[in-house]
Design an enzyme around this catalytic site. Structure first.
Site, PDB file in Angstrom:
ATOM      1  N   GLY A 240       0.829  -1.205   0.000  1.00  6.32           N
ATOM      2  CA  GLY A 240       0.000   0.000   0.000  1.00  6.32           C
ATOM      3  C   GLY A 240       0.859   1.249   0.000  1.00  6.32           C
ATOM      4  O   GLY A 240       2.032   1.207  -0.380  1.00  6.32           O
ATOM      5  N   SER A 241       0.267   2.338   0.468  1.00  5.76           N
ATOM      6  CA  SER A 241       0.958   3.631   0.436  1.00  5.76           C
ATOM      7  C   SER A 241       2.047   3.701   1.521  1.00  5.76           C
ATOM      8  O   SER A 241       2.028   2.920   2.481  1.00  5.76           O
ATOM      9  CB  SER A 241      -0.061   4.736   0.661  1.00  5.76           C
ATOM     10  OG  SER A 241      -0.713   4.500   1.893  1.00  5.76           O
ATOM     11  N   GLY A 245       2.316   1.997   5.265  1.00 12.08           N
ATOM     12  CA  GLY A 245       3.435   1.110   5.595  1.00 12.08           C
ATOM     13  C   GLY A 245       4.167   1.552   6.853  1.00 12.08           C
ATOM     14  O   GLY A 245       4.599   0.717   7.657  1.00 12.08           O
ATOM     15  N   GLU A 262       5.638  -3.473   0.986  1.00 14.29           N
ATOM     16  CA  GLU A 262       5.708  -3.157  -0.454  1.00 14.29           C
ATOM     17  C   GLU A 262       4.942  -1.862  -0.661  1.00 14.29           C
ATOM     18  O   GLU A 262       3.723  -1.878  -0.807  1.00 14.29           O
ATOM     19  CB  GLU A 262       5.045  -4.285  -1.269  1.00 14.29           C
ATOM     20  CG  GLU A 262       5.707  -5.635  -1.139  1.00 14.29           C
ATOM     21  CD  GLU A 262       6.989  -5.742  -1.953  1.00 14.29           C
ATOM     22  OE1 GLU A 262       7.289  -4.821  -2.742  1.00 14.29           O
ATOM     23  OE2 GLU A 262       7.693  -6.751  -1.795  1.00 14.29           O
ATOM     24  N   CYS A 296       2.253   0.767  -8.765  1.00 11.64           N
ATOM     25  CA  CYS A 296       3.356   1.190  -7.892  1.00 11.64           C
ATOM     26  C   CYS A 296       4.585   1.457  -8.745  1.00 11.64           C
ATOM     27  O   CYS A 296       5.451   2.251  -8.376  1.00 11.64           O
ATOM     28  CB  CYS A 296       3.629   0.126  -6.848  1.00 11.64           C
ATOM     29  SG  CYS A 296       3.825  -1.507  -7.543  1.00 11.64           S
TER      30      CYS A 296
HETATM   31  P1  NAD Z   1      -3.586   2.217   0.971  1.00 10.26           P
HETATM   32  O1  NAD Z   1      -2.333   2.454   1.727  1.00 10.26           O
HETATM   33  O2  NAD Z   1      -4.660   3.238   1.070  1.00 10.26           O
HETATM   34  O3  NAD Z   1      -4.253   0.830   1.422  1.00 10.26           O
HETATM   35  C1  NAD Z   1      -3.611  -0.406   1.230  1.00 10.26           C
HETATM   36  C2  NAD Z   1      -4.208  -1.452   2.152  1.00 10.26           C
HETATM   37  O4  NAD Z   1      -3.835  -1.159   3.499  1.00 10.26           O
HETATM   38  C3  NAD Z   1      -5.735  -1.508   2.165  1.00 10.26           C
HETATM   39  O5  NAD Z   1      -6.117  -2.867   2.232  1.00 10.26           O
HETATM   40  C4  NAD Z   1      -6.103  -0.765   3.439  1.00 10.26           C
HETATM   41  O6  NAD Z   1      -7.343  -1.150   3.974  1.00 10.26           O
HETATM   42  C5  NAD Z   1      -4.969  -1.171   4.364  1.00 10.26           C
HETATM   43  N1  NAD Z   1      -4.630  -0.261   5.472  1.00 10.26           N
HETATM   44  C6  NAD Z   1      -4.569   1.093   5.429  1.00 10.26           C
HETATM   45  N2  NAD Z   1      -4.104   1.563   6.601  1.00 10.26           N
HETATM   46  C7  NAD Z   1      -3.866   0.496   7.387  1.00 10.26           C
HETATM   47  C8  NAD Z   1      -3.368   0.335   8.719  1.00 10.26           C
HETATM   48  N3  NAD Z   1      -3.031   1.378   9.466  1.00 10.26           N
HETATM   49  N4  NAD Z   1      -3.234  -0.918   9.201  1.00 10.26           N
HETATM   50  C9  NAD Z   1      -3.560  -1.987   8.458  1.00 10.26           C
HETATM   51  N5  NAD Z   1      -4.037  -1.900   7.198  1.00 10.26           N
HETATM   52  C10 NAD Z   1      -4.188  -0.670   6.672  1.00 10.26           C
HETATM   53  O7  NAD Z   1      -3.152   2.002  -0.549  1.00 10.26           O
HETATM   54  P2  NAD Z   1      -4.058   1.910  -1.860  1.00 10.26           P
HETATM   55  O8  NAD Z   1      -4.576   3.259  -2.187  1.00 10.26           O
HETATM   56  O9  NAD Z   1      -4.992   0.765  -1.776  1.00 10.26           O
HETATM   57  O10 NAD Z   1      -2.936   1.495  -2.950  1.00 10.26           O
HETATM   58  C11 NAD Z   1      -2.092   2.385  -3.576  1.00 10.26           C
HETATM   59  C12 NAD Z   1      -0.725   2.425  -2.918  1.00 10.26           C
HETATM   60  O11 NAD Z   1      -0.152   1.116  -2.850  1.00 10.26           O
HETATM   61  C13 NAD Z   1       0.274   3.236  -3.743  1.00 10.26           C
HETATM   62  O12 NAD Z   1       1.077   3.981  -2.874  1.00 10.26           O
HETATM   63  C14 NAD Z   1       1.103   2.170  -4.459  1.00 10.26           C
HETATM   64  O13 NAD Z   1       2.369   2.584  -4.870  1.00 10.26           O
HETATM   65  C15 NAD Z   1       1.164   1.114  -3.404  1.00 10.26           C
HETATM   66  N6  NAD Z   1       1.468  -0.200  -3.990  1.00 10.26           N
HETATM   67  C16 NAD Z   1       2.713  -0.718  -3.799  1.00 10.26           C
HETATM   68  C17 NAD Z   1       3.050  -1.930  -4.391  1.00 10.26           C
HETATM   69  C18 NAD Z   1       4.427  -2.531  -4.223  1.00 10.26           C
HETATM   70  O14 NAD Z   1       4.567  -3.714  -4.492  1.00 10.26           O
HETATM   71  N7  NAD Z   1       5.434  -1.786  -3.809  1.00 10.26           N
HETATM   72  C19 NAD Z   1       2.100  -2.635  -5.149  1.00 10.26           C
HETATM   73  C20 NAD Z   1       0.834  -2.088  -5.295  1.00 10.26           C
HETATM   74  C21 NAD Z   1       0.531  -0.861  -4.704  1.00 10.26           C
END
Ligand code: NAD
Length: 506
Positions: A240-241, A245, A262, A296
Site C-alpha cells: 500500500g501507500s 506502511g 511493499e 506502484c
Molecule cells: P492504501 O495504503 O490506502 O491501502 C492499502 C491497504 O492497506 C488496504 O487494504 C487498506 O485497507 C490497508 N490499510 C490502510 N491503513 C492500514 C493500517 N493502518 N493498518 C492496516 N491496514 C491498513 O493504498 P491503496 O490506495 O490501496 O494502494 C495504492 C498504494 O499502494 C500506492 O502507494 C502504491 O504505490 C502502493 N502499492 C505498492 C506496491 C508494491 O509492491 N510496492 C504494489 C501495489 C501498490
C-alpha cells in the site's frame, strides 16, 4: 447483466455476497458496497468482517496450520498446481471482474490473472526446492545444517490497484512453505477477493484440504489493524501507500513481529542522448498512462538528456493527444478511469501545485466530465526534481519531465527522492548502462535497461528500497521471508567437545 459476476459466484446488487469464507458463521451486518469506477454504478455488496468473525478466521487458520505444515511440501505444491489450473479456467471472467471493479483495461486484467497462474507454476517448482545449507562443524563427529520451517498464519494486506496478483505472490509462496494465510484485500475491490476465494475454495473442497489454509477477511484500516496488532500472526505482508506502511511497520515491530512492506514508488527513466527513442517512447507511454498511472511501478519522472529533450517532449505530447480513454472493458480503450473521486481530486491538486511551484502543465490533466465515472486525461508537466509535489507519489497519470546534461547529474536526480522501487535507463552506450547498474547507479530494488519501469516478471524478487519498504516478494529466494530458519547440530560421537575449544570439566 454481467455474466462474469455469476460465473464467479457473485450476486449482483445488494445481495450481501458472502465473505468468501464458508467455514465460519457470518455474524456481520455491515455491508461494503463496491462500485465500478467505469460508470460509478453499484456492482454488489459484501459483509464487512466483524470482530467475532475475525476470531473464527484466525482460529481456523491456526487449526489448519497444524495439518498443513505436516503435509510434505511437494504435496502442498500439488494443491497450488491445481489452483493454477483452476485459475486458467476462470482467467476470462476474473480478468473482466478485475477490469470492472478496479478500472484497469481488460488486457491488464487478464495480465493480472496470468501473473497469478505464473506464480502458481513457480511455487510448484519451489515446493521441491526449500533448500537449507549443510556446514562443516569445527567439532569432530558433529554434523551441522540448517532447515526452514513454516511460520504459521501469515497476514496479507493488499492494495486496490493489484486486487488479485499481489495476493497470489504472497499466498502461493506462503502456502508451499507450509504457512496458512489470512487475506485482507482493499475495501475498494472486495469482489475480486471474494471471487479468488471462491475459485481457491473449489480446489480445497476437491482435495479435502481445510478451508482455513486460505482465509479471508473484509474491511478497511480497522480490520487491517486487528491483524497488525495480533501476536498470533507472526508475519504481516502489507502492500500500500508509504503512510500506511509506516503505520503497519511500527505496529508490527512493537510486538517484534515480521513484516514484508511493499509501498509506494516514484519511478524514473533516464533517457540518454544515445537512447533508441522509438523503443523508449513505447515504454514511457505504457509506464506512464497504463493502469491510468495507478501502478506502484508507474513511470512518474523522465530525466532526459538536453540534446533529445525537445524532440521527445513533442513526440510524447502528440501521442498523448491520440490516447483512447474510456470504458476499461472496451477493447479500443488504452486508459480506463481512476479508482474514485478522491483520486481525481488528488490529481487536480497535484497539477495546481506544479504550477504554484514554478512548473507548467504541457498537456492533459482535464477531467472528462462528459463521461460517467472518474476519467481524466493523462498529463505531462515540466518541473524540477526538487519540487515538493515531484517528491511525492501522486497515484494518477502525471508524467514529470526533467532535463539533464551530465550522466552523474542524471543519476543524482534519479536517486534524489525518498522512494526506491523501480528504475530504468534507455541507452545503447555500454558504459552508461553499466554505470547505471553499478554500486554508484540506481538505488532502487528494480533497475532495468531498455525496458520501462513497470511490468515486472514473477521470477525475480519484487520490491524496493528506502521508503518503498525494503520487502521482497514473488520469485528468486523471496520464499525465505515466509519461513523461519533453524540451525541444527548433531553430535554422533561419544565425546562432548565444546565450541571454541572451551574446557569445562565437571
Ligand atoms: P492504501 O495504503 O490506502 O491501502 C492499502 C491497504 O492497506 C488496504 O487494504 C487498506 O485497507 C490497508 N490499510 C490502510 N491503513 C492500514 C493500517 N493502518 N493498518 C492496516 N491496514 C491498513 O493504498 P491503496 O490506495 O490501496 O494502494 C495504492 C498504494 O499502494 C500506492 O502507494 C502504491 O504505490 C502502493 N502499492 C505498492 C506496491 C508494491 O509492491 N510496492 C504494489 C501495489 C501498490
Amino acid at each position: 447483466m454481467k455474466d462474469f459476476l455469476s460465473t464467479l459466484g457473485i450476486k449482483e446488487k445488494n445481495a450481501g455476497t458472502s465473505t468468501g469464507v464458508n467455514y465460519i458463521e457470518n455474524t456481520s451486518t455491515n455491508l461494503i458496497t463496491s462500485h465500478t469506477p467505469s460508470d460509478g454504478s453499484e456492482i454488489a455488496s459484501v459483509y464487512e468482517t466483524s470482530k467475532e468473525d475475525y476470531e473464527q478466521v484466525v482460529k481456523a487458520s491456526q487449526e489448519a496450520f497444524k495439518e498443513w505444515r505436516m503435509m510434505p511440501a511437494p504435496q502442498r505444491g500439488e494443491i497450488v498446481r491445481q489452483i493454477g489450473l483452476k485459475l486458467r479456467e476462470y482467467k476470462e471472467p476474473l480478468g473482466k471482474l478485475v477490469s470492472y471493479e478496479m478500472g484497469k483495461i481488460y488486457q491488464e486484467g487478464l495480465g493480472e490473472v496470468q501473473e497469478m497462474i505464473d506464480i502458481c507454476d513457480f511455487a510448484v517448482g519451489q515446493s521441491r526446492m526449500l533448500y537449507g545449507k549443510t556446514m562443516h562443524s569445527e567439532r569432530p563427529q558433529h554434523r551441522m545444517y540448517e532447515q526452514w520451517h513454516p511460520l504459521g498464519p501469515v497476514g496479507i494486506i493488499s492494495a486496490f490497484n493489484f486486487p488479485v496478483a499481489v495476493y497470489s505472490w504472497n499466498a502461493m509462496i506462503a502456502a508451499i512453505c507450509g504457512d496458512t494465510v489470512i487475506w485482507k484485500g482493499s475495501e475498494k475491490t472486495p469482489l475480486c477477493s471474494v471471487a479468488v476465494q471462491n475459485i481457491i475454495g473449489e480446489v480445497l473442497k476437491e482435495n479435502d484440504v481445510p478451508e482455513g489454509v486460505f482465509g479471508m477477511i473484509t474491511g478497511g484500516r480497522e480490520v487491517g489493524e486487528w491483524m497488525t496488532t495480533d501476536g498470533r500472526i507472526p508475519l504481516i505482508s502489507a502492500t500500500g501507500s508509504i503512510p500506511m506502511g509506516k503505520q503497519v511497520g511500527k505496529t508490527v515491530a512493537a510486538r517484534l513481529g515480521k513484516t514484508i512492506l511493499e509501498l509506494g514508488g516514484n519511478n524514473a527513466i533516464i533517457i540518454s542522448k544515445e537512447a533508441d527513442l522509438e523503443m523508449a517512447i513505447r515504454a514511457i507511454v505504457f509506464g506512464a498512462v497504463g493502469t491510468a498511472g495507478q501502478r506502484c511501478t508507474s513511470t512518474r519522472r523522465l530525466i532526459i538528456h538536453e540534446d533529445v529533450y525537445d524532440e521527445l517532449k513533442d513526440r510524447l505530447v502528440n501521442i498523448y493527444k491520440s490516447i483512447n480513454i474510456g470504458d476499461p472493458l472496451d477493447s479500443d480503450t488504452l486508459v480506463g478511469p481512476l479508482i474514485d473521486q478522491d483520486a481525481v481530486d488528488a490529481m487536480q491538486n497535484a497539477l495546481k501545485k506544479v504550477e504554484a511551484e514554478g512548473g507548467s502543465v504541457v498537456c492533459g490533466g482535464d477531467v472528462l466530465e462528459n463521461l460517467e465515472g472518474h476519467y481524466v486525461k493523462p498529463a505531462i508537466c515540466e518541473v524540477e526534481n526538487h519540487y515538493e509535489i515531484v517528491q511525492h507519489e501522486t497515484f494518477a497519470p502525471i508524467l514529470y519531465l526533467i532535463k539533464y546534461s551530465e550522466l552523474d547529474e542524471a543519476i543524482e536526480l534519479h536517486n534524489g527522492v525518498v522512494q526506491g522501487l523501480s528504475s530504468s535507463m534507455f541507452t545503447l552506450n555500454m558504459r552508461e548502462m553499466e554505470r547505471f547498474l553499478s554500486h554508484a547507479g540506481s538505488d532502487c530494488g528494480i533497475a532495468n535497461i531498455n525496458i520501462g519501469t513497470s511490468g515486472a516478471e514473477i521470477g525475480g524478487a519484487f520490491g524496493g528500497e528506502k521508503e518503498t519498504g525494503g520487502g521482497r516478494e514473488s520469485g528468486s529466494d523471496a520464499w525465505k521471508a515466509y519461513m523461519r530458519r533453524q540451525t541444527n547440530t548433531i553430535n554422533w560421537g561419544d565425546e562432548l567437545p565444546l565450541a571454541q575449544g572451551i574446557e569445562f570439566d565437571v
